[in-house]
Motif scaffolding. Structure first.
Motif, PDB file in Angstrom:
ATOM      1  N   GLU A 142       7.544  20.288  53.672  1.00  0.00           N
ATOM      2  CA  GLU A 142       5.391  21.202  52.921  1.00  0.00           C
ATOM      3  C   GLU A 142       4.793  20.156  51.800  1.00  0.00           C
ATOM      4  N   GLY A 143       5.888  18.818  51.871  1.00  0.00           N
ATOM      5  CA  GLY A 143       5.326  17.751  50.410  1.00  0.00           C
ATOM      6  C   GLY A 143       5.113  18.520  49.083  1.00  0.00           C
ATOM      7  N   TRP A 144       6.529  19.512  48.383  1.00  0.00           N
ATOM      8  CA  TRP A 144       6.211  19.975  46.860  1.00  0.00           C
ATOM      9  C   TRP A 144       7.318  19.978  46.375  1.00  0.00           C
ATOM     10  N   MET A 145       7.702  19.147  45.215  1.00  0.00           N
ATOM     11  CA  MET A 145       8.543  19.153  44.433  1.00  0.00           C
ATOM     12  C   MET A 145       8.387  19.693  43.624  1.00  0.00           C
ATOM     13  N   TYR A 146      10.010  20.514  42.678  1.00  0.00           N
ATOM     14  CA  TYR A 146      10.387  21.373  42.065  1.00  0.00           C
ATOM     15  C   TYR A 146      10.897  21.378  40.943  1.00  0.00           C
ATOM     16  N   ALA A 187       4.644  20.253  42.087  1.00  0.00           N
ATOM     17  CA  ALA A 187       3.301  19.770  42.554  1.00  0.00           C
ATOM     18  C   ALA A 187       3.343  19.191  43.423  1.00  0.00           C
ATOM     19  N   LYS A 188       2.860  18.790  44.273  1.00  0.00           N
ATOM     20  CA  LYS A 188       2.818  18.033  45.720  1.00  0.00           C
ATOM     21  C   LYS A 188       3.851  16.782  44.990  1.00  0.00           C
ATOM     22  N   LEU A 189       3.813  16.207  45.832  1.00  0.00           N
ATOM     23  CA  LEU A 189       5.103  15.108  45.816  1.00  0.00           C
ATOM     24  C   LEU A 189       4.210  13.738  44.854  1.00  0.00           C
ATOM     25  N   ASP A 190       2.571  13.690  44.984  1.00  0.00           N
ATOM     26  CA  ASP A 190       1.899  12.708  44.185  1.00  0.00           C
ATOM     27  C   ASP A 190       1.798  13.543  43.389  1.00  0.00           C
ATOM     28  N   GLY A 191       1.928  14.742  42.507  1.00  0.00           N
ATOM     29  CA  GLY A 191       2.467  14.977  41.145  1.00  0.00           C
ATOM     30  C   GLY A 191       0.683  15.599  41.140  1.00  0.00           C
ATOM     31  N   SER A 192       0.126  15.798  41.600  1.00  0.00           N
ATOM     32  CA  SER A 192      -1.090  16.616  42.025  1.00  0.00           C
ATOM     33  C   SER A 192      -0.800  17.997  42.196  1.00  0.00           C
ATOM     34  N   ASP A 193      -1.639  18.704  41.390  1.00  0.00           N
ATOM     35  CA  ASP A 193      -1.591  20.651  41.890  1.00  0.00           C
ATOM     36  C   ASP A 193      -0.726  21.242  41.111  1.00  0.00           C
ATOM     37  N   ILE A 194      -0.064  20.649  40.069  1.00  0.00           N
ATOM     38  CA  ILE A 194       0.525  21.606  38.933  1.00  0.00           C
ATOM     39  C   ILE A 194       0.421  22.738  38.982  1.00  0.00           C
ATOM     40  N   SER A 203       6.932  13.721  28.822  1.00  0.00           N
ATOM     41  CA  SER A 203       7.652  13.433  29.099  1.00  0.00           C
ATOM     42  C   SER A 203       7.305  13.085  30.801  1.00  0.00           C
ATOM     43  N   LYS A 204       7.877  12.691  31.977  1.00  0.00           N
ATOM     44  CA  LYS A 204       7.414  12.166  33.091  1.00  0.00           C
ATOM     45  C   LYS A 204       8.338  12.252  34.275  1.00  0.00           C
ATOM     46  N   ILE A 205       8.015  12.586  35.503  1.00  0.00           N
ATOM     47  CA  ILE A 205       8.516  12.670  36.322  1.00  0.00           C
ATOM     48  C   ILE A 205       7.853  12.025  37.464  1.00  0.00           C
ATOM     49  N   GLN A 206       8.795  10.287  37.888  1.00  0.00           N
ATOM     50  CA  GLN A 206       9.273   9.751  38.056  1.00  0.00           C
ATOM     51  C   GLN A 206       9.318   9.245  39.791  1.00  0.00           C
ATOM     52  N   ARG A 207       9.237   8.614  39.688  1.00  0.00           N
ATOM     53  CA  ARG A 207       9.679   7.738  41.748  1.00  0.00           C
ATOM     54  C   ARG A 207       9.604   6.763  42.456  1.00  0.00           C
ATOM     55  N   ALA A 208      10.601   6.031  42.568  1.00  0.00           N
ATOM     56  CA  ALA A 208      10.018   3.843  43.112  1.00  0.00           C
ATOM     57  C   ALA A 208      10.943   4.892  44.743  1.00  0.00           C
ATOM     58  N   ASN A 209      11.025   3.250  45.577  1.00  0.00           N
ATOM     59  CA  ASN A 209      11.647   2.759  46.726  1.00  0.00           C
ATOM     60  C   ASN A 209      13.434   3.546  46.027  1.00  0.00           C
ATOM     61  N   LEU A 210      13.881   3.092  46.859  1.00  0.00           N
ATOM     62  CA  LEU A 210      15.586   3.222  46.972  1.00  0.00           C
ATOM     63  C   LEU A 210      16.092   2.419  46.078  1.00  0.00           C
ATOM     64  N   GLY A 266      14.554   0.382  43.738  1.00  0.00           N
ATOM     65  CA  GLY A 266      13.860   0.655  42.875  1.00  0.00           C
ATOM     66  C   GLY A 266      12.122   0.153  42.363  1.00  0.00           C
ATOM     67  N   THR A 267      11.532  -0.685  43.430  1.00  0.00           N
ATOM     68  CA  THR A 267      10.452  -0.976  43.666  1.00  0.00           C
ATOM     69  C   THR A 267       9.661  -0.067  43.256  1.00  0.00           C
ATOM     70  N   GLU A 268       8.267  -0.233  43.329  1.00  0.00           N
ATOM     71  CA  GLU A 268       7.571  -0.140  43.829  1.00  0.00           C
ATOM     72  C   GLU A 268       7.385   1.931  42.724  1.00  0.00           C
ATOM     73  N   LEU A 269       7.678   1.446  41.930  1.00  0.00           N
ATOM     74  CA  LEU A 269       7.479   2.828  40.425  1.00  0.00           C
ATOM     75  C   LEU A 269       6.096   3.080  39.979  1.00  0.00           C
ATOM     76  N   GLU A 270       6.217   4.903  40.449  1.00  0.00           N
ATOM     77  CA  GLU A 270       5.222   6.076  39.746  1.00  0.00           C
ATOM     78  C   GLU A 270       5.283   6.731  38.846  1.00  0.00           C
ATOM     79  N   ASP A 271       4.792   6.637  37.661  1.00  0.00           N
ATOM     80  CA  ASP A 271       4.660   7.965  37.133  1.00  0.00           C
ATOM     81  C   ASP A 271       4.002   8.955  38.032  1.00  0.00           C
ATOM     82  N   LEU A 272       4.923  10.194  38.279  1.00  0.00           N
ATOM     83  CA  LEU A 272       3.704  11.273  39.148  1.00  0.00           C
ATOM     84  C   LEU A 272       3.356  12.730  37.801  1.00  0.00           C
ATOM     85  N   VAL A 273       4.493  12.806  36.993  1.00  0.00           N
ATOM     86  CA  VAL A 273       3.934  13.487  36.635  1.00  0.00           C
ATOM     87  C   VAL A 273       4.001  13.493  34.664  1.00  0.00           C
ATOM     88  N   VAL A 274       2.553  13.694  34.051  1.00  0.00           N
ATOM     89  CA  VAL A 274       3.088  13.128  32.412  1.00  0.00           C
ATOM     90  C   VAL A 274       2.784  14.006  32.064  1.00  0.00           C
TER      91      VAL A 274
END
Length: 323
Positions: free
Chosen positions: A84-88, A101-108, A52-59, A61-69
């Motif tokens: 603070e730069g976290w997502m839950y 994790a951090k908003l870039d998907g690191s430090d889960i 499963s994934k957590i993803q983000r993109a510009n509003l 829809g451009t610049e789609l990124e996989d943050l957590v896989v």
């Protein structure tokens, strides 16, 4: 930076003070160049062996990124702490967990576990409080500090018979928690501090099964995604209701959406745009409120990935520093 998470949009005073600082030139260049983003959870609905994934993109829809896989049974609600730069997010597996994790998907990191089935997650950034619901044996609404301590059940029994709450949102400005209870066709609210003063509004025709919910405290509305019921089962819709529930006015925003095509919802009150997770339409959608011609799918995912929870990180001071 005037950045806020729609899942904590009630911080109106903080936004105003941030804007005032911005007018005095206190944004850093990095802040000004930070693009607004939409985040969503995307569980794989076809194979338990696929991540499963957590993803983000510009509003747009451009610049789609996989943050957590990661291999997780079911990712559900998501909430952001952009300061603070976290997502839950909620992860339903054998036991049910809330991770961050951090908003870039690191430090889960796993914050809470053994929660049963969890759908909604919401965050009051100012008080450092995390909220969630459980739809399994111990049904109800809960809160804890964002480090997982001081866990407390704030709503014991939602209705009789007990029915499962779905997605939730926080109105920090008015100290309310909003939640949908689809099986009894209601969107409900209670005091976020202790779960007292439960109120609800419902479709008197019992033709809608509320799922997602998003509060716009600034313009005094709450938005709901809804699955059809009975003869209307294949017609999903989005509605909104004013926050004055002494005289609730329920309004259709868009109707006739395909079956199972809506899950959680987020709202950007400044642009008057709503964003929602498309579930079995396998996409992320947006529309300007009052203009159905603006409806657009901004991201279409690989078939099998079903967007569920959604949240916004809005930077109103954005400027394209690559231009």
């Amino acid at each position: 930076m005037r950045s806020y998470n729609v899942k904590d949009i009630g911080r109106k005073i903080l936004l105003a003070s941030s804007l005032a600082l911005g007018s005095l030139g206190y944004q850093s260049k990095a802040d000004e160049c930070s693009q607004s983003k939409v985040y969503w959870t995307a569980p794989d609905s076809i194979s338990p062996y696929e991540p499963s994934k957590i993803q983000r993109a510009n509003l747009d829809g451009t610049e789609l990124e996989d943050l957590v896989v990661e291999k997780a049974t079911d990712l559900r609600g998501i909430a952001l702490d952009t300061e603070e730069g976290w997502m839950y997010w909620a992860e339903n597996g054998s036991y049910g967990m809330i991770k961050k994790a951090k908003l870039d998907g690191s430090d889960i990191e796993t914050i809470l576990s053994n929660l049963g089935l969890v759908n909604g997650v919401a965050l009051d950034v100012e008080s450092g409080t995390l909220y969630w619901n459980s739809t399994s044996t111990d049904v109800g609404l809960f809160k804890a500090k964002t480090d997982g301590t001081q866990t407390e059940k704030i709503v014991e029994n939602l209705y009789e018979p007990i029915t499962n709450p779905l997605f939730i949102d926080i109105d920090a400005l008015n100290d309310k928690i909003y939640f949908t209870v689809g099986a009894v066709y209601t969107v409900s609210r209670a005091n976020s501090s202790d779960g007292s003063d439960i109120e609800y509004v419902f479709d008197p025709n019992l033709q809608s099964y509320p799922v997602g919910v998003a509060v716009d405290s600034i313009n005094s509305f709450v938005y709901m995604t809804e699955w059809g019921n009975g003869n209307e089962y294949y017609l999903n819709k989005i509605q909104r209701v004013n926050l004055d529930w002494t005289n609730p006015q329920i309004t259709d925003i868009i109707t006739g959406l395909p079956r199972d095509s809506v899950e959680d919802i987020a709202v950007d009150p400044e642009s008057n745009m709503i964003y929602w997770a498309g579930r079995y339409s396998y996409g992320v959608w947006r529309m300007k409120v009052g203009d159905t011609s603006s409806l657009e799918e901004i991201v279409n995912l690989d078939e099998g990935y079903t967007p569920s929870g959604i949240a916004l990180d809005i930077n109103s001071n954005f400027k394209d520093c690559n231009a």
